[in-house]
Structure formats: C-alpha cells, structure tokens
Design a protein around this motif. Sequence first.
Motif, PDB file in Angstrom:
ATOM      1  N   ALA A   1       0.833  -1.201   0.000  1.00  0.00           N
ATOM      2  CA  ALA A   1       0.000   0.000   0.000  1.00  0.00           C
ATOM      3  C   ALA A   1       0.870   1.254   0.000  1.00  0.00           C
ATOM      4  O   ALA A   1       0.581   2.226  -0.724  1.00  0.00           O
ATOM      5  CB  ALA A   1      -0.919  -0.008   1.217  1.00  0.00           C
ATOM      6  N   LEU A   2       1.941   1.248   0.783  1.00  0.00           N
ATOM      7  CA  LEU A   2       2.840   2.406   0.817  1.00  0.00           C
ATOM      8  C   LEU A   2       3.586   2.582  -0.501  1.00  0.00           C
ATOM      9  O   LEU A   2       3.801   3.709  -0.958  1.00  0.00           O
ATOM     10  CB  LEU A   2       3.836   2.248   1.967  1.00  0.00           C
ATOM     11  N   LEU A   3       3.973   1.469  -1.110  1.00  0.00           N
ATOM     12  CA  LEU A   3       4.685   1.565  -2.390  1.00  0.00           C
ATOM     13  C   LEU A   3       3.774   2.053  -3.509  1.00  0.00           C
ATOM     14  O   LEU A   3       4.258   2.498  -4.551  1.00  0.00           O
ATOM     15  CB  LEU A   3       5.297   0.213  -2.756  1.00  0.00           C
ATOM     16  N   CYS A   4       2.460   1.985  -3.297  1.00  0.00           N
ATOM     17  CA  CYS A   4       1.525   2.559  -4.280  1.00  0.00           C
ATOM     18  C   CYS A   4       1.710   4.069  -4.394  1.00  0.00           C
ATOM     19  O   CYS A   4       1.285   4.681  -5.386  1.00  0.00           O
ATOM     20  CB  CYS A   4       0.082   2.241  -3.900  1.00  0.00           C
ATOM     21  N   LEU A   5       2.346   4.681  -3.379  1.00  0.00           N
ATOM     22  CA  LEU A   5       2.639   6.112  -3.452  1.00  0.00           C
ATOM     23  C   LEU A   5       3.627   6.437  -4.572  1.00  0.00           C
ATOM     24  O   LEU A   5       3.777   7.595  -4.955  1.00  0.00           O
ATOM     25  CB  LEU A   5       3.200   6.604  -2.116  1.00  0.00           C
TER      26      LEU A   5
ATOM     27  N   PRO B   1      -7.770   4.178  -5.596  1.00  0.00           N
ATOM     28  CA  PRO B   1      -8.223   2.923  -6.215  1.00  0.00           C
ATOM     29  C   PRO B   1      -7.122   1.865  -6.291  1.00  0.00           C
ATOM     30  O   PRO B   1      -7.397   0.668  -6.134  1.00  0.00           O
ATOM     31  CB  PRO B   1      -8.662   3.361  -7.624  1.00  0.00           C
ATOM     32  N   VAL B   2      -5.887   2.282  -6.527  1.00  0.00           N
ATOM     33  CA  VAL B   2      -4.773   1.331  -6.614  1.00  0.00           C
ATOM     34  C   VAL B   2      -4.551   0.645  -5.271  1.00  0.00           C
ATOM     35  O   VAL B   2      -4.393  -0.582  -5.190  1.00  0.00           O
ATOM     36  CB  VAL B   2      -3.485   2.048  -7.075  1.00  0.00           C
ATOM     37  N   VAL B   3      -4.547   1.420  -4.189  1.00  0.00           N
ATOM     38  CA  VAL B   3      -4.340   0.855  -2.851  1.00  0.00           C
ATOM     39  C   VAL B   3      -5.453  -0.130  -2.513  1.00  0.00           C
ATOM     40  O   VAL B   3      -5.201  -1.232  -2.003  1.00  0.00           O
ATOM     41  CB  VAL B   3      -4.279   1.982  -1.797  1.00  0.00           C
ATOM     42  N   LEU B   4      -6.691   0.243  -2.800  1.00  0.00           N
ATOM     43  CA  LEU B   4      -7.821  -0.637  -2.489  1.00  0.00           C
ATOM     44  C   LEU B   4      -7.735  -1.947  -3.269  1.00  0.00           C
ATOM     45  O   LEU B   4      -8.003  -3.026  -2.726  1.00  0.00           O
ATOM     46  CB  LEU B   4      -9.142   0.070  -2.799  1.00  0.00           C
ATOM     47  N   ALA B   5      -7.361  -1.858  -4.539  1.00  0.00           N
ATOM     48  CA  ALA B   5      -7.259  -3.065  -5.364  1.00  0.00           C
ATOM     49  C   ALA B   5      -6.168  -3.998  -4.836  1.00  0.00           C
ATOM     50  O   ALA B   5      -6.356  -5.222  -4.760  1.00  0.00           O
ATOM     51  CB  ALA B   5      -6.972  -2.682  -6.816  1.00  0.00           C
TER      52      ALA B   5
END
Length: 738
Positions: A292-296, A544-548
């Motif tokens: 989730a953090l790397l989605c940043l 949306p990316v984090v949720l997916a």
Amino acid sequence: MKQRHPGTARVPFWLRWLVPVLLVITWLAIAGIGGPTFGRLEEVSSNDQASFLPASAEATEAQDWQAKFRDSDEIPAVIVVESETAFTPAQLGEAAALKAKLEELQAGSAVIGPIPSKDGEAVQFVVPISSSGEVKEIVQELRDEVQASAPEGMQTFVTGPAGLTADLVSAFAGIDGILLLVALAAVFIILLIVYRSLLLPIAVLFTSVFALCAAILLVFGMAKLGWIQLSGQSQGILSILVIGAATDYALLYVARFREALTHTTNRTAAVLTAWKASFEPILASGATVIIALLCLLFSDLNSNKALGPVAAAGILCSLFAALTLLPALMALLGRTAFWPFRPKLVPDAEREPRFVTGLEGQKGLWRATGSLVARRPRAVWVASVLLLLVASAGILQLKANGVPQTDVILTASNAVDGQDALARHFDAGSGSPAVIVTDEAKAQQVLEKTKAMGGVGDAYLLAEGSVPITAVPGAPSAPDVREGKVLINATLNYAADSNDAENVVVKLREELKKIDDGALVGGVTATALDTNTTAQRDLLVIIPVVLAVILLILMLLLRSVLAPVLLVASVVLSYAAAMGVSALVFNNIFGFPGADATVPLFGFVFLVALGVDYNIFLMSRVREESLKHGTRPGILRGLGVTGGVITSAGVVLAATFAALGVIPIMFLVQLAFIVAFGVLLDTVLVRSLLVPALSYDLGRRIWWPSRLGRLDDDERALAGSRGDEAGLETDLEGASRS
C-alpha cells in the motif's frame, strides 16, 4: 526407562542456544551501526518544497530556467526593520550602515536595500543566502546582527523563503529526540499495563528500537545514493510507523507464544509453534502495508513518492525484527519473560475443547462482546454502520486545499511575524516575487501585461546578477538573455503563501500564454499552487490502486471473495468517519485555517493499510478456528482470543501516532489526530463489533466461494477435525461427492 512429557522432547543445542544468540548479536551489530546514523539524517534531508514537485509542474520548469540565470543556488532572506513612527534621517542613516555589516557577514554577497516603505515606518533588505549551506545557522546570525545593529527601540525580522525555511527546520528539530522519547515512553507504559511484567515490555521495545535502527540505516543509504528524497516530515513518520508496527507485530507473536507455553514446557518448541502460527498473519499484514505504501510511487508529487519507499523500508525492518529478533529473545528468556505472571501448563484434557457456541472458556469484556454479537448480530452491525455514516458526514467540511506556509508552523516564528510586518508596510509579496520566464522577443509585451494585471504591485525585467532594470539608476538597458529567454520578477500585492496570491498566479498563467504560449510562471506562490493541484490528482489516482492491492492480498490470505470485499468496505467506511470527525475537530476545536492537500491521501494510506492489519489478525484467527469448530463458533472464538491483543495493538499504534503531535507542524499534528482517532475507531468499533457481527449474520457465506463456505457448522467442524486445512479440503471433497 524415564518417560518424557510430550512437550519436553530434547531440542538440539544449535537450535536452543546458538541460533537465538547469533540472531541477537546480528541485531546488536545492526543497531550499533544504525543508531548513530540517526543524527546524520540531516545530511540527506531537505525541506525545500520545490524539490518535491513533479518534473512536469510549471513551477519546476520555471525553477530550472531560473537556475540558468544565476551562478549559485541562492534563496532570499528578507530583513524588515519596523518602527512605530516614521524613520528620522538619523535612523535612516543607521539603517543604511547596516547594509555594510550584512554584506560583511555574508562574505561580500550583494545586499539589496535599505528600501524604505511608502509610510516611512519600515525599511527592508534582501540578502541572498546559499541554499546549500546551513540556512538555519545563517538566518540566526542575521537575526542576531540585525537586532544588535538596528536603531534603538525598533522591531527586527528575518523572513522570506530563507527565514521561513530556517523556522521550519527548527520546528522539525524535535524529531531526533523529543518525538522518539515520547513515543517510546507511551509504548512502554501501555505494555506495562498490558503484560504486568517488566522484562517483556523491555524485550518488545528492544525489538522496536532495533527495527528503527535498521530502517534508519536503510533509508540513509537510499537517500545517500539519490534513490529517494528525504524530508523532515517523512523522517518523523518513519520513526512513529516503525515503533508502532514493530510493537503491533510483537504483540501478536507474544500472544501466540504465551498460548503455546500453556501447551508445552519446552520454550524452544513454544517459540517455533508461535512463529508458525503468527508468521502468516504478520507477513500478510506487513506485505499489505508495504505494498500500500509503495503505491505512493504512482504519485506525481515527489514528496509522496519519497514517503512510499521510506515508510515501506520501515515496515520491512519491523517485519524482520518481529519474526527474528523477538523470537530469539523469547527463546532465551522463556517463561521468565512473563515474570511474575508466568503462563502455566494446561492439562491435556483441557486443551482444544469442542466448542459449541465459541464462548466457552471466555470471560469478562470479550465474552460480553461475543454474547452481544451472537444474540443480535444484525442489530449490532446495522447500528455500527449507521454510526460510521453519521460521522462520515463531517468530511464535507474538510478544507484540504493547502494552507499558507505562515500557518504551517504552530509555534512563535520570527519569519511569520516578519511576513505580517511586510504586509503592513510593503507589497505583501516582497522578497518572494512570482518569476516569469518568457521569450526575449515578447518580453516587453509580457512585462506590460503583467504590470496591468490585478494583484501585481510591480514587475521588472532582470539584467545580470538579478538587477532590476527599471529600478536601479544606471542599470543596463538590455536584459540578461539565456537561450532566448528572459526573466521577469512580479511582486504581488498579497502574501506569497496566500490563496489570493495563488489566484493571481492562475490568472497570470492564463493571460500570459495568450501572448507567449511558452511563458512559465514560477516562484514560491506557483510552487505551493502546483503542489496542491498535484496532491489532489494523486488522491484520485492512488486510492483505487491501494484498495485493489489490499483486496487482492486479502483474497489470497482468506481464500475468499466476499469476506475481503466486506473487510475493505468496512475499513473505507471507518476512514471516512475518521476524516469526518477530524474535519469537525480541526475547524471547531483546533481552529486550523485548513489542511495540507496531502493530508487526506496520507490519512487514507495509513488508516486503510493499518486498519486492514487488525482485520487480518482477527479474520486469520477466525478462519483457523472455523476450520476446527465451524464458522459461527469460530467467529466468537476468534474474537475472544484476539480481542485483548488487537485492542492493545490499536492503543499502542494510536499512542505512537499521537506522539507526532509534539512536533509543532500543522501537517504532522493533523496526521497524528487522524491516524490515532481512526485506529481507535477501527479497533473499538469496526474490528470488535461491525466485522464480527456482519460475519456472524452471514455465517458460512462469509467464506464464499471457497469450500469452507459450503457446509453448515456441524458438518464443517466434523470435516475439520483433523486440525489442518488439508484435512478439511479432503473431507469436504468426499462429503460433496456423497
């Protein structure tokens, strides 16, 4: 022949002593190197807002062009000397003499001024300062000199970009010491209350601190190599996140270790049993937060991109410390870790009883909670959802469009007071002009249009050395030209960090592009504007990316579709409620003028990722118990055995994030409240009532479409009597054929 107790089989020396000792020595070496590195993070840290903009931002392009017109990376310090009455000729003479002292202090750097105000009650100087130097120390020297040399009875200020940067660095100064001490003290007190033991809290704190040392070493190396950009705020978040996460993982492991010690007298066997039981949920939890953090990294804002790998590195080190160092310490300490309340061995006949309701053996708060969930599941989850929806309504009052830089620092600031003095006597944007880059051929048209714009006090072309052509007698008649471009400085009527100034920049960009479609408008105001715009875009892309990603991880962990969807929905609703309550608190209690544009995104990433953590801890145990006893008894059993440890973990994490509030920076104070309140809300309401009640109401359907959801509780309990999932799958397959 002497018979051994089933749990006392001899363990090899290398496993019993050698491996734990080597692991502890390895972590001591890491801490020995990483600990001193903490004080060196300033070497690779920057709080320059412009350095965090995306390369595509107009302010960044303008800054790149501006660099071509100067030989150094200087930023201006604006000195204001203010009197209650008009300056006398003698006082003006003293102010003029100050210029030579300032130039001498700055090793001959050209100082502009003194520039008297129209009302005659103030003068200002503009002193260029190298941004590659120690800005904080240089600004303090200027403040000391100006205060000592200014005419008697006058107020002096050092403000502008350099002054504000210096005060921002001072505000972050507590990160290295105060923040860490407050966080560790809070965690230690909570652990003492939870464990009623002295050795165990110390062992858990050692795990957290050593994880932080490893994270600092890793982050320092990445920043030194230029892979990431480190700032004061990401440094503070790193410390809090590592301590909170490592403690949470440690709490989960210790709970399983205590449970294992009731089944065996062999401490090494208990360590391994606890490790096997906690490995999957800890790994899944850590992986969820890391990913989730790397989605940043999908962010356009470089500050967000930087926080992603910095925080992910911290979680990775927390994960390794909880799965290596803590088990090694427990292997060496054994039952002594829990002194004076050591866990006792439970007789074989009392182990793993056949649960009918799932409440057997429970007492106190968690038995009462489980009983409520079992008796009125639908009423409980519907009431919980309605409460969260009501709290979420406050999110409409959240003002996350950025705040003036003068409002970011919550303590007394000479630079902020100086900005107010500038606004009283000069064009409010003095010292922080908008910088316009345009073609040489269209420079005059652009200059005339700029001067005619509302909100612009003055504008002029620059010659070499940033000399204003129209303002200095005898100045060169032609501007400095680089690659066909010239620079125009536009002093705005509004403070550079105000919303009014940002509106002027927006209008300048619109109007000047009609004359020169390649014209760029940069400067302090444009940087703040582009930062806010980019942050809002990031929010729409990253959520949306984090949720997916989280949904996919939960599906793999729980072997289900429905349960992960409901868990993610519950955490999102919890996030909305936390933001809604936070907005009301910020506006009506703290009196904040607004919030940084990145606050909703950071709040989302931390709350959703960390909130899912607790659901992973709960539902992985519920699944384990459901394999043995059936879904509904498994839910109540899982709630009961994890209730204490997850609530303790939530309180620890909330306390560590609340510690961010000791740093007088509005962004960190707001993030501290959002995450601390959100974690408690998620721990107390969502994980304790909403998720168990909804799962209980759905029953076996919660595991759809896996095989675990195809039989009723009695049949599933019988099929899972072997105690492992492989046995369940085999029995279910045979049952479905029959």
